[in-house]
Design an enzyme around this catalytic site. Structure first.
Site, PDB file in Angstrom:
ATOM      1  N   CYS A 104      31.790   1.560  13.716  1.00  0.00           N
ATOM      2  CA  CYS A 104      32.334   0.921  12.654  1.00  0.00           C
ATOM      3  C   CYS A 104      33.659   0.895  12.914  1.00  0.00           C
ATOM      4  CB  CYS A 104      31.511   1.245  11.191  1.00  0.00           C
ATOM      5  SG  CYS A 104      32.515   0.499   9.526  1.00  0.00           S
ATOM      6  N   HIS A 146      24.530  -4.742   9.537  1.00  0.00           N
ATOM      7  CA  HIS A 146      25.627  -3.989   9.131  1.00  0.00           C
ATOM      8  C   HIS A 146      26.430  -3.806   7.702  1.00  0.00           C
ATOM      9  CE1 HIS A 146      28.961  -0.891  10.614  1.00  0.00           C
ATOM     10  NE2 HIS A 146      29.648  -2.078  10.611  1.00  0.00           N
ATOM     11  N   GLU A 147      26.653  -5.102   8.259  1.00  0.00           N
ATOM     12  CA  GLU A 147      27.890  -6.621   7.863  1.00  0.00           C
ATOM     13  C   GLU A 147      27.705  -6.689   6.513  1.00  0.00           C
ATOM     14  OE1 GLU A 147      31.454  -5.996   8.918  1.00  0.00           O
ATOM     15  OE2 GLU A 147      30.362  -5.673  11.032  1.00  0.00           O
ATOM     16  N   HIS A 150      27.426  -3.141   4.133  1.00  0.00           N
ATOM     17  CA  HIS A 150      29.523  -3.022   3.937  1.00  0.00           C
ATOM     18  C   HIS A 150      29.449  -3.836   2.759  1.00  0.00           C
ATOM     19  CE1 HIS A 150      31.698  -1.089   6.658  1.00  0.00           C
ATOM     20  NE2 HIS A 150      31.527  -1.490   8.022  1.00  0.00           N
TER      21      HIS A 150
END
EC number: 3.5.1.88
Length: 179
Positions: A104, A146-147, A150
């Protein structure tokens, strides 16, 4: 010959938000204004992602708590996927769960084996408000998940347990950027 401008060419590289900043652990707000400020944010996200040599970047990683992310990421067959999503919603994850190395830009230089399904579908909008659906497999599916994490206020470290989490947190504590 290229028919469209290079993403991020008109963007400004912004400082990355690093682990420990509360904005990374706060769910992001929905985008309601699809105007020129959003277009500038997307350009800045691309410019910052490319400068940091990433494959994806969420708005809160540059201190903007809005539901937007960009990506320029290959899948496992080396097909390049390039784009952005506004107000994304992870609608499906399925397939084989694979533990693979995940890093990251907000935890620079670190990675850990993180489990993710190898297929993901994200729905959202373009910066002009057009609906978009993105299907990802392999590494690109990992990037999409993953995004989306976030934007929900989670980082990949939050998915780790046991010795993997303890080892990563020790490395975070010793990292030069965590002074």
């Amino acid at each position: 010959m290229r028919q469209s401008p290079i993403p991020g060419a008109r963007g400004r590289v912004r400082p990355l938000t690093l682990h420990g900043d509360p904005v990374l652990h706060t769910p992001c707000a929905e985008v309601t204004d699809f105007g020129p400020e959003l277009a500038r944010l997307v350009e800045d996200l691309f410019a910052t992602m490319y400068a940091a040599r990433g494959v994806g970047l969420a708005a809160n990683q540059i201190g903007e708590p809005l539901r937007v992310f960009v990506y320029d990421c290959p899948d496992d067959e080396d097909v390049r996927h390039l784009g952005h999503v506004v107000n994304p919603r992870l609608v499906t994850t399925d397939g084989v769960v694979i533990r693979g190395p995940e890093g990251c830009l907000s935890l620079p230089g670190l990675e850990a084996g993180t489990e993710r399904p190898d297929h993901a579908v994200v729905e959202g909008f373009t910066l002009t408000g057009e609906p978009v659906t993105i299907h990802g497999t392999g590494f690109f599916a990992r990037c999409l998940q993953h995004e989306c994490d976030h934007l929900e206020g989670r980082i990949y470290a939050d998915r780790l347990t046991g010795w993997r989490r303890r080892r990563l947190m020790r490395r975070v504590a010793r990292a030069s950027w965590n002074a």
